[in-house]
Design an enzyme around this catalytic site. Structure first.
Site, PDB file in Angstrom:
ATOM      1  N   THR A 115     -18.417  84.122  34.279  1.00  0.00           N
ATOM      2  CA  THR A 115     -17.672  84.848  33.245  1.00  0.00           C
ATOM      3  C   THR A 115     -18.491  84.931  31.959  1.00  0.00           C
ATOM      4  O   THR A 115     -18.567  85.984  31.322  1.00  0.00           O
ATOM      5  CB  THR A 115     -16.332  84.129  32.964  1.00  0.00           C
ATOM      6  OG1 THR A 115     -15.665  83.965  34.202  1.00  0.00           O
ATOM      7  CG2 THR A 115     -15.471  84.918  32.012  1.00  0.00           C
ATOM      8  N   GLU A 124     -31.781  60.352  27.809  1.00  0.00           N
ATOM      9  CA  GLU A 124     -31.282  61.732  27.698  1.00  0.00           C
ATOM     10  C   GLU A 124     -29.914  61.931  28.345  1.00  0.00           C
ATOM     11  O   GLU A 124     -29.287  62.960  28.132  1.00  0.00           O
ATOM     12  CB  GLU A 124     -32.306  62.711  28.305  1.00  0.00           C
ATOM     13  CG  GLU A 124     -32.481  62.655  29.824  1.00  0.00           C
ATOM     14  CD  GLU A 124     -33.429  61.562  30.320  1.00  0.00           C
ATOM     15  OE1 GLU A 124     -33.596  60.554  29.601  1.00  0.00           O
ATOM     16  OE2 GLU A 124     -33.973  61.699  31.430  1.00  0.00           O
ATOM     17  N   HIS A 146     -32.894  56.098  31.171  1.00  0.00           N
ATOM     18  CA  HIS A 146     -32.854  57.501  30.739  1.00  0.00           C
ATOM     19  C   HIS A 146     -32.062  57.675  29.440  1.00  0.00           C
ATOM     20  O   HIS A 146     -30.832  57.710  29.469  1.00  0.00           O
ATOM     21  CB  HIS A 146     -32.207  58.352  31.841  1.00  0.00           C
ATOM     22  CG  HIS A 146     -33.089  58.503  33.038  1.00  0.00           C
ATOM     23  ND1 HIS A 146     -34.014  59.511  33.159  1.00  0.00           N
ATOM     24  CD2 HIS A 146     -33.218  57.750  34.152  1.00  0.00           C
ATOM     25  CE1 HIS A 146     -34.679  59.377  34.289  1.00  0.00           C
ATOM     26  NE2 HIS A 146     -34.203  58.308  34.922  1.00  0.00           N
ATOM     27  N   CYS A 151     -38.776  56.761  32.427  1.00  0.00           N
ATOM     28  CA  CYS A 151     -38.744  56.489  33.865  1.00  0.00           C
ATOM     29  C   CYS A 151     -40.140  56.666  34.473  1.00  0.00           C
ATOM     30  O   CYS A 151     -41.021  55.878  34.194  1.00  0.00           O
ATOM     31  CB  CYS A 151     -37.668  57.361  34.521  1.00  0.00           C
ATOM     32  SG  CYS A 151     -37.285  56.862  36.186  1.00  0.00           S
ATOM     33  N   VAL A 192     -16.324  79.624  34.934  1.00  0.00           N
ATOM     34  CA  VAL A 192     -16.802  79.820  33.561  1.00  0.00           C
ATOM     35  C   VAL A 192     -18.231  80.379  33.529  1.00  0.00           C
ATOM     36  O   VAL A 192     -18.537  81.246  32.704  1.00  0.00           O
ATOM     37  CB  VAL A 192     -16.664  78.519  32.721  1.00  0.00           C
ATOM     38  CG1 VAL A 192     -17.378  77.369  33.347  1.00  0.00           C
ATOM     39  CG2 VAL A 192     -17.175  78.717  31.314  1.00  0.00           C
TER      40      VAL A 192
END
Ligand code: XMP
Length: 600
Positions: free
Chosen positions: A224, A167, A165, A78, A221
């Site tokens: 935790t 990724e 992109h 990019c 999550v």
């Protein structure tokens, strides 16, 4: 040690590149683009990331041009593609058409990093500028109709760059490209999540020393997993958990979360009821960033208050948070990145504490999917590890507020043009008199949603239509399908801020949605399902409208709207229609980019 450098020009996905390369088993580090050339000689490969600026802007970040002569493989993505062209004598200009989200690319050559990919590939784009003239020694290897030099290569020097992109998970061939790149660097693959967990535990021990940790827990999550890691490193008796009930939780969530945390072994848990404080603090607040700042600041003052009440000596404690990487990057927390939205754990006061070394965030480098991998490795219950993500500010960012209609004369013209475009497509479009947050070309946008009435034949053509609309019409960054009513005569705004009755309306709608997707057995097909209340009045009615925003994603940086079975959706709509205070029911059919998952 063998390693690959990612020069971060401020792209929303820069860190994700390093994450993907690590997943391929090679250690990868994020570096400032201005890192001295001599240091870059240590790396076996260099990636140039995306970024929000234009290379033609004299103030945009640049890297040392000599890196192209080091002799290691280079991958430009990019902005990285554009700066490669710019520094090596090519040209970069504004494109005629912006491309945000899905695009189909034709590859004319498939060598080097492009080895093994197909003639046509679906990719993820987010740009306005584009390379219009190749630098010497380069050939164009891929194109779209709107972007003739979508990718280029200099095979002799092993330099490859592309506008899209690789990724993000929405570029399915992306992993092949990254894998080829890693192969070209000749790196040995010796990096995995176990190495990572051991490294994090070691870092926690060093950072905490003989102090203790006061951890902000939300029951999700992230916090935790952060809790479990800190306990593993320093022992549960040295960790104090604070669970702040902001009043913006789901129905019954406080009780469920407290029980789950106790079961997990959180011995020192303090639950603080801040419902009234939050409602008071947010009275008369309409603007999303103002809301987010107040919410984040209040978390911190409550933490200070509780800590004082408990008589904890601030010198003996560090503040713990379950911050993950998207929270930082979206808050503009890396040097060249734009601020998309302020995450609750990234307000200024916290940034200051971080600078003073008073905060510990063991999973701050991770994405949600990696947090889940760590959670599973630590033996946390599956139901908790795979729970739908829920934002720290909770329903506060899903209940939109407005003081007055936001609709200009120019929008009327834009709406006419949009309806000309829609004329033979079976839909009518209404630009709504309010705004929501989006991310386009690595920048924050705050633009209008477009509401479509009409009967869709299938999700695929709707998805294509949405991409065309958000690419062509710059006043909008989000598209909604109207599920109820079937026709609209007028739209207006109710003056509304955050109040208990609106929270209750949203909680009820959210409960219907969450119960229904469990009943219909599609809960696990959806990554996250926000239900949003918007202060929009249709046809002069007193009620508000609900937007359904189910998405699929891997790590929250990009997302696709979820394509719910039309019959199931009709049933869900009829159940939601019974909620008091709700009239219009819409389905958000925008990907990220150009919209963000949450509305603000
Ligand atoms: P967006 O809306 O930026 O959200 O696409 C990406 C993910 O982050 C969650 N989110 C937050 N989580 N504090 C959080 O803990 C926040 O302030 C916050 N804002 C957004 C969002 O729910 C989505 O999963």
């Amino acid at each position: 040690m063998n390693k690959i450098a990612v020069l971060d020009f401020g792209g929303q996905y820069s860190h994700l590149i390093a994450n993907r390369i690590r997943r391929l088993g090679v250690y990868s580090e994020i570096l400032d683009p201005e890192t001295p050339y001599e240091k870059l000689l240590e790396y076996k490969g260099i990636v140039l990331s995306g970024g929000p600026s234009s290379v033609n802007d004299p103030n945009s970040a640049k890297c040392d041009k000599r890196i192209f002569d080091i002799g290691v493989p280079i991958l430009g993505i990019c902005f990285g593609h554009q700066i490669t062209a710019h520094l090596l004598g090519g040209t970069v200009e504004h494109g005629f058409v912006r491309e945000y989200g899905h695009a189909n690319v034709k590859f004319s050559e498939k060598k080097g990093v492009f080895l093994g990919i197909e003639d046509y590939e679906d990719v993820w784009m987010s740009h306005f500028d584009q390379v219009t003239k190749l630098p010497e020694g380069f050939v164009a290897v891929a194109s779209t109709d709107d972007c003739p030099i979508t990718a280029m290569a200099n095979y002799e020097k092993n330099i490859y760059s592309m506008q899209f992109h690789p990724e993000v998970t929405h570029t399915p061939c992306g992993n092949i490209i990254l894998e080829n790149f890693v192969n070209l660097t000749g790196e040995t693959r010796d990096w995995d999540i176990n190495t990572y967990v051991d490294q994090i535990i070691g870092e926690i021990k060093t950072k905490v020393g003989d102090k203790k940790v006061f951890l902000m827990i939300s029951g999700g999550v992230d916090s935790t997993v952060a809790f479990a890691l800190i306990c593993k490193a320093i022992g549960a008796e040295r960790v104090y958990g604070l669970f702040v009930d902001t009043g913006f939780m789901r129905l019954n969530e406080k009780e469920e979360v407290s029980a789950a945390l106790k079961e997990l072994g959180v011995t020192n848990l303090h639950v603080y009821d801040a419902g009234k404080e939050y409602i008071d603090a947010l009275k008369d607040i309409y603007e999303p960033e103002a809301k987010r700042k107040i919410i984040g600041d209040l978390f911190l003052s409550i933490q200070e208050k509780v800590s004082n009440e408990l008589g904890l000596d601030p010198n003996e404690w560090l503040l713990g948070q379950g911050t993950i990487y998207p929270d930082t990057i979206e808050t503009g927390g890396t040097k060249h990145a734009d601020k998309i939205k302020t995450h609750h754990n990234r307000v200024e006061k916290i940034q200051k504490l971080i600078e003073e070394g008073k905060v510990i965030e063991p999973i701050a480098q991770l994405y949600k999917d990696e947090v889940r991998m760590v959670g599973e490795k630590l033996g946390i219950k599956k139901e908790l590890v795979w729970r739908h993500p829920f934002p720290g500010p909770g329903l506060a960012v899903r209940i939109l507020c407005a003081e007055e209609a936001d609709y200009s004369e120019e929008l009327k013209n834009a709406e006419v043009k949009i309806n000309e475009f829609l004329a033979n497509k079976g839909f009518k479009g209404y630009i709504l008199p309010m705004k929501s947050v989006g991310v386009q070309g690595d920048e924050r946008t705050y633009r209008h949603p477009l509401l479509l009435t009409g009967k869709p034949s299938d999700w695929e053509s709707l998805s294509i239509l949405t991409t065309q609309l958000t690419n062509q019409f710059t006043d909008i960054n989000r598209v909604l399908l109207c599920l109820q009513p079937s026709e609209i005569t007028s739209t207006a705004i109710h003056k509304k801020y955050l109040t208990s009755d609106r929270i209750l309306t949203t909680q009820r709608a959210d409960k219907i949605v969450m119960d229904y997707i469990a009943e219909a057995k599609i809960l696990n097909d959806i990554w996250q399902f926000p239900t949003v209340l918007i202060p929009l009045s249709l046809d002069s009615r007193p009620e508000e409208c609900i937007v359904l925003r189910p998405v699929n994603s891997q790590e929250a940086m990009t997302a696709n709207f979820y394509r719910m079975d039309f019959e199931l959706l009709a049933e869900l709509t009829s159940r939601l229609a019974k909620v008091d205070g709700v009239y219009g029911i819409f389905y958000d059919i925008t990907n990220k980019p150009p919209a963000t998952i949450e509305w603000e």
